[in-house]
Motif scaffolding. Structure first.
Motif, PDB file in Angstrom:
ATOM      1  N   SER A   5       0.845  -1.184   0.000  1.00  0.00           N
ATOM      2  CA  SER A   5       0.000   0.000   0.000  1.00  0.00           C
ATOM      3  C   SER A   5       0.887   1.242   0.000  1.00  0.00           C
ATOM      4  O   SER A   5       2.087   1.169   0.272  1.00  0.00           O
ATOM      5  CB  SER A   5      -0.921   0.012   1.218  1.00  0.00           C
ATOM      6  N   TYR A   6       0.273   2.371  -0.309  1.00  0.00           N
ATOM      7  CA  TYR A   6       0.965   3.647  -0.176  1.00  0.00           C
ATOM      8  C   TYR A   6      -0.021   4.669   0.378  1.00  0.00           C
ATOM      9  O   TYR A   6      -1.249   4.513   0.259  1.00  0.00           O
ATOM     10  CB  TYR A   6       1.553   4.122  -1.514  1.00  0.00           C
ATOM     11  N   SER A   7       0.496   5.711   0.986  1.00  0.00           N
ATOM     12  CA  SER A   7      -0.347   6.795   1.479  1.00  0.00           C
ATOM     13  C   SER A   7       0.322   8.121   1.148  1.00  0.00           C
ATOM     14  O   SER A   7       1.558   8.226   1.090  1.00  0.00           O
ATOM     15  CB  SER A   7      -0.585   6.671   2.980  1.00  0.00           C
ATOM     16  N   MET A  11       5.272  19.614  -1.410  1.00  0.00           N
ATOM     17  CA  MET A  11       4.299  19.869  -0.357  1.00  0.00           C
ATOM     18  C   MET A  11       3.588  18.591   0.085  1.00  0.00           C
ATOM     19  O   MET A  11       2.687  18.631   0.916  1.00  0.00           O
ATOM     20  CB  MET A  11       3.295  20.920  -0.824  1.00  0.00           C
ATOM     21  N   GLN A  12       3.971  17.454  -0.479  1.00  0.00           N
ATOM     22  CA  GLN A  12       3.390  16.158  -0.120  1.00  0.00           C
ATOM     23  C   GLN A  12       4.467  15.205   0.392  1.00  0.00           C
ATOM     24  O   GLN A  12       5.635  15.288  -0.023  1.00  0.00           O
ATOM     25  CB  GLN A  12       2.729  15.500  -1.333  1.00  0.00           C
ATOM     26  N   ASP A  13       4.045  14.294   1.253  1.00  0.00           N
ATOM     27  CA  ASP A  13       4.872  13.164   1.669  1.00  0.00           C
ATOM     28  C   ASP A  13       4.205  11.875   1.209  1.00  0.00           C
ATOM     29  O   ASP A  13       2.974  11.737   1.271  1.00  0.00           O
ATOM     30  CB  ASP A  13       5.052  13.130   3.188  1.00  0.00           C
ATOM     31  N   ILE A  14       5.031  10.927   0.762  1.00  0.00           N
ATOM     32  CA  ILE A  14       4.546   9.618   0.306  1.00  0.00           C
ATOM     33  C   ILE A  14       5.152   8.546   1.206  1.00  0.00           C
ATOM     34  O   ILE A  14       6.354   8.566   1.482  1.00  0.00           O
ATOM     35  CB  ILE A  14       4.952   9.358  -1.152  1.00  0.00           C
ATOM     36  N   GLU A  15       4.331   7.615   1.667  1.00  0.00           N
ATOM     37  CA  GLU A  15       4.806   6.488   2.468  1.00  0.00           C
ATOM     38  C   GLU A  15       4.465   5.184   1.755  1.00  0.00           C
ATOM     39  O   GLU A  15       3.315   4.952   1.385  1.00  0.00           O
ATOM     40  CB  GLU A  15       4.166   6.495   3.858  1.00  0.00           C
ATOM     41  N   LEU A  16       5.482   4.344   1.556  1.00  0.00           N
ATOM     42  CA  LEU A  16       5.304   3.001   1.017  1.00  0.00           C
ATOM     43  C   LEU A  16       5.258   2.011   2.172  1.00  0.00           C
ATOM     44  O   LEU A  16       5.981   2.163   3.153  1.00  0.00           O
ATOM     45  CB  LEU A  16       6.456   2.630   0.081  1.00  0.00           C
ATOM     46  N   LYS A  17       4.452   0.979   2.033  1.00  0.00           N
ATOM     47  CA  LYS A  17       4.270   0.014   3.123  1.00  0.00           C
ATOM     48  C   LYS A  17       4.087  -1.376   2.541  1.00  0.00           C
ATOM     49  O   LYS A  17       3.383  -1.543   1.534  1.00  0.00           O
ATOM     50  CB  LYS A  17       3.051   0.414   3.961  1.00  0.00           C
TER      51      LYS A  17
END
Length: 430
Positions: free
Chosen positions: A82-84, A410-416
């Protein structure tokens, strides 16, 4: 001799048919944590002591120690990805899909899960002794794992091109010749035939046109040695060359060097130490040169950012953007012990720092090969003098990697991601 040739031809065809059924094993980057059920129970260790006819995938030198046998099995592999996205973005800010360059490249905020959570991964191995000093064999196995499937949404999908994802399969057909040097040492050579299949969807925001599956063939070689250097202490080493593959011509505007996607070289060294008459300790170190393949190792910036801002298409150029993967070094520790002549048990643990830099999270939404830890267990049950049942299980705990959206800071992306794998195989000795 004619009987051996006829038998190997039939087995080759069966093995190839099994292999193309599908592959997805993103654990150490997109390499599997191990090959063959016995090795997978030891977290992939086994370069110094081979125990089934998938050994050629780790060290071809061990095939001559196995005798005549066939191994057939399959794994149920489940990667949960997933990503957020957080920060400014839809619904606070939503770009005009026809003018993404003017807006940067913001993604819709929120969390998205990849679909397609289960994969069946077959494998096959065959080994035949030519005499008491040499053997021939064939092993069929796979890599994969850039298999993601993110749904379409009200904002046009992850990259404004509808449902997004990639599907990579790599099948290896590995004929092997192995020969003893003396009573305690051996060497082996495996010419490798690789088949790759790839598809990308939903990348319209990057100017990549969806064009279905493409395939390519590649060729390389694995060399190995193995031997006992002291009573109960064995050392092993193997090296696989880079596998040079044909370009994915349908994706010459995605991968660097006009669709090139070679398979990186790797080397493994290790030992197997009999700490008691009924138990053995394994320790392997493996290194994978991901950075040596431009489509994998090249960073996304500055090339992609410049191209998007000028309206030019630079994906696919000779030194075009890639996924920005670093090399990986993986440490594998395994232990096996016998509780009776019919039962052997295994446990293992491996660690390798994942290859994705926090500056490369945007494109790696498609290929989040971020797993670092593997916990494994398994067993072998002898089913009479000529048959055995092998089982291995793997759990890879959750790993997260976060970074700025490089095209919209201006965004952060998290991979999981987290994973599990269950494998069962059966062996016939003849």
């Amino acid at each position: 001799m004619h009987k051996v040739v006829r038998q190997s031809t039939v087995l080759f065809a069966v093995a190839a048919g099994l292999g193309v059924a599908g592959v997805a094993n993103a654990t150490n980057g997109y390499f599997s944590h191990g090959y063959g059920t016995t090795s997978k129970g030891l977290a992939g260790a086994g370069v110094a002591l081979s125990q089934d006819s998938l050994a050629a995938a780790t060290n071809p030198a061990g095939m001559v120690t196995l005798g005549d046998r066939i191994d057939l099995g399959a794994a149920l592999f489940s990667p949960r990805r997933s990503y957020s996205v957080s920060g400014m973005g839809a619904p606070d800010f939503f770009p005009d899909p026809d003018d993404l360059a003017a807006s940067g490249f913001p993604l819709a905020t929120g969390s998205v899960d990849s679909r397609s959570d289960y994969f069946l991964v077959p494998h096959f191995g065959w080994n035949r002794m030519l005499d008491d000093q040499s053997s021939i064999g064939i092993s069929v196995y796979g890599n994969g794992g850039m298999n993601t499937d993110y749904p379409n949404d009200m904002f046009g999908g992850t990259f404004y091109g509808g449902a997004a994802g990639v599907d990579l399969m790599q099948l290896f057909i590995a004929p092997t010749y192995s020969r003893k040097i003396n009573d305690t040492a051996s060497w082996g050579v495996t010419p490798i035939i690789a088949y790759q299949r790839f598809k990308a969807t939903g990348l319209g925001g990057f100017g990549v046109v969806e064009d279905g599956y493409d395939s390519s063939w590649g060729y390389g070689v694995r060399l190995g040695v193995q031997g006992e250097v002291a009573p109960g202490v064995r050392l092993g080493a193997s090296y696989q060359s880079k596998i040079f593959a044909e370009e994915f011509s349908k994706y010459d505007n995605l991968f660097a060097e006009q669709g090139d996607f070679d398979i990186p070289a790797n080397v493994t060294v290790g030992l197997a130490w009999d700490v008691s008459p009924s138990s053995t300790l394994f320790f392997d170190i493996q290194h994978i040169w991901y950075s040596d393949v431009k489509s994998i190792g090249n960073p996304m910036l500055p090339a992609l950012g410049i191209c998007l801002n000028t309206g030019n298409q630079c994906l696919g150029d000779d030194n075009g953007p890639g996924f920005g993967w670093k090399d990986m070094t993986i440490y594998k520790l395994g232990y096996q012990w016998q509780t009776s002549p019919d039962m052997t048990w295994r446990v293992g643990y491996s660690y390798g720092k994942q290859p994705i830099r926090d500056s490369e999270v945007l494109l790696n939404i498609l290929a989040p090969g971020i797993i670092e830890h593997h916990l494994t267990a398994g067993f072998t049950r002898q089913m009479g003098p000529r048959n055995e049942l092998n089982f291995a299980a793997m759990y890879a705990p959750t790993k997260k990697v976060s970074g700025e959206n490089p095209l919209f800071p201006m965004q952060d992306i998290e991979l999981k991601m987290y994973q599990f794998d269950l494998e069962l195989s059966y062996a016939w000795k003849f």
